[in-house]
Write an enzyme that holds these catalytic residues in place. Structure first.
Site, PDB file in Angstrom:
ATOM      1  N   ASP A 199      61.604 -26.493  39.442  1.00 47.29           N
ATOM      2  CA  ASP A 199      60.294 -26.166  39.992  1.00 47.29           C
ATOM      3  C   ASP A 199      59.165 -26.881  39.264  1.00 47.29           C
ATOM      4  O   ASP A 199      59.304 -27.300  38.118  1.00 47.29           O
ATOM      5  CB  ASP A 199      60.054 -24.656  39.923  1.00 47.29           C
ATOM      6  CG  ASP A 199      61.019 -23.860  40.771  1.00 47.29           C
ATOM      7  OD1 ASP A 199      61.506 -24.412  41.777  1.00 47.29           O
ATOM      8  OD2 ASP A 199      61.292 -22.693  40.427  1.00 47.29           O
ATOM      9  N   LYS A 200      58.043 -26.953  39.930  1.00 39.55           N
ATOM     10  CA  LYS A 200      56.849 -27.610  39.394  1.00 39.55           C
ATOM     11  C   LYS A 200      56.489 -27.106  37.996  1.00 39.55           C
ATOM     12  O   LYS A 200      56.160 -27.891  37.095  1.00 39.55           O
ATOM     13  CB  LYS A 200      55.683 -27.368  40.361  1.00 39.55           C
ATOM     14  CG  LYS A 200      54.323 -27.848  39.872  1.00 39.55           C
ATOM     15  CD  LYS A 200      53.240 -27.430  40.857  1.00 39.55           C
ATOM     16  CE  LYS A 200      51.854 -27.738  40.329  1.00 39.55           C
ATOM     17  NZ  LYS A 200      50.784 -27.238  41.225  1.00 39.55           N
TER      18      LYS A 200
END
Length: 306
Positions: A141-142
């Site tokens: 994820d970011k």
């Protein structure tokens, strides 16, 4: 051009918030500027009427987005610094920083890991995942930091993808979760699929989910929080975040699956992909890489130990 329709019903917690802010939280796969553009283009309706940019949501509002199919884009190489742990002619292992998206998507066509890789590798990446995701065989994820293996050619991509499918890739994460975990270790074996109502979220889904297994071990306890190591047997979207939330220990800083409050001025969940191990696609030898905790994570641990 065809458009993808997305629907959302406003719950009480979002009442009074501007429509663009709500959409940015609900549909986190898009940037706020991209969503504001959709409003301007009259692609957002509230209760069947075109939404205004300054509209403040009410409980029960039916919001609908009409997201156009992405146009063919030319992903540009960008001279973004990379923390390279290992590299050869087949693979490159990268330590991804926080707040970096792995591959381009609607509203995220610049500043991604792929943009940086295209510059560094001069376009020499596998093409199996298409123009938007060259070289990308798995992702994080970011706001998750840590190790990713990227493939430079299709043979390497197929080999690593096969190992991921067979669950033979070693992936170990460190995370800080809410509250004290009483047991020293455990396993969450629960299928994960798209949340039936909140489409930006994943959820435990016994009807339509895919099998997901996370093993966890307590490393340190701080009373209100616990430091754990997680080892993935499978690799579903948001797997650790969903699984730990399902046993009432959401990740610290995870406003999607845990508290909406952000203690310690965090930006996203405290999750670090610390170790990755795989069989090299050409040599056949097992390789394993470890990465240090990012500064914010170390600083937080020091605060919690006091």
């Amino acid at each position: 051009m065809e458009a993808q329709e997305k629907n959302y019903k406003i719950p009480e917690e979002w009442s009074g918030k501007r429509i663009d802010a709500v959409l940015a939280d609900v549909f986190s796969e898009y940037t706020r500027s991209f969503l504001q553009k959709l409003i301007k283009e009259e692609r957002v309706t509230v209760n069947g009427k075109k939404a205004k940019a300054n509209y403040k949501c009410k409980v029960g509002d039916e919001v609908r987005l009409s997201v156009p199919e992405p146009k063919a884009v030319d992903i540009q190489p960008e001279a973004i610094p990379l923390d390279i742990v290992y590299e050869d002619s087949d693979v490159i292992v990268v330590n991804k920083p926080k707040n970096m998206v792995v591959h381009p998507s609607a509203g995220h066509y610049e500043g991604t890991l792929v943009n940086a890789l295209l510059y560094h590798c001069q376009g020499d990446l596998s093409g199996i995942n298409g123009e938007l995701r060259p070289g990308i065989v798995h992702r994080i994820d970011k706001d998750t930091t840590g190790l990713l293996v990227v493939c430079k050619n299709d043979a390497a991509h197929n080999a690593i993808a096969a190992q991921l499918k067979e669950h033979s890739v070693t992936r170990r994460y460190l995370a800080i979760v809410q509250d004290n975990i009483i047991e020293d270790s455990g396993t969450v074996d629960a299928p994960i699929g798209r949340h039936p109502v909140e489409r930006k979220k994943m959820a435990i889904n016994y009807a339509n989910g895919k099998r997901a297994v996370t093993h966890y071990k307590v490393l340190e306890r701080f009373g209100k929080y616990t430091l754990i190591a997680c080892e993935l047997e499978t690799g579903r979207t948001h797997q650790i975040r969903v699984h730990m939330a399902s046993i009432h220990h959401p990740l610290l800083g995870d406003t999607v699956y845990g508290s909406t409050k952000q203690p310690y001025s965090l930006q996203g969940q405290c999750l670090h992909a610390k170790l990755i191990g795989f069989i090299h696609p050409t040599t056949g030898k097992y390789m394993e890489f470890d990465s240090p905790l990012p500064e914010y994570f170390e600083a937080l641990l020091q605060k919690l130990r006091k």
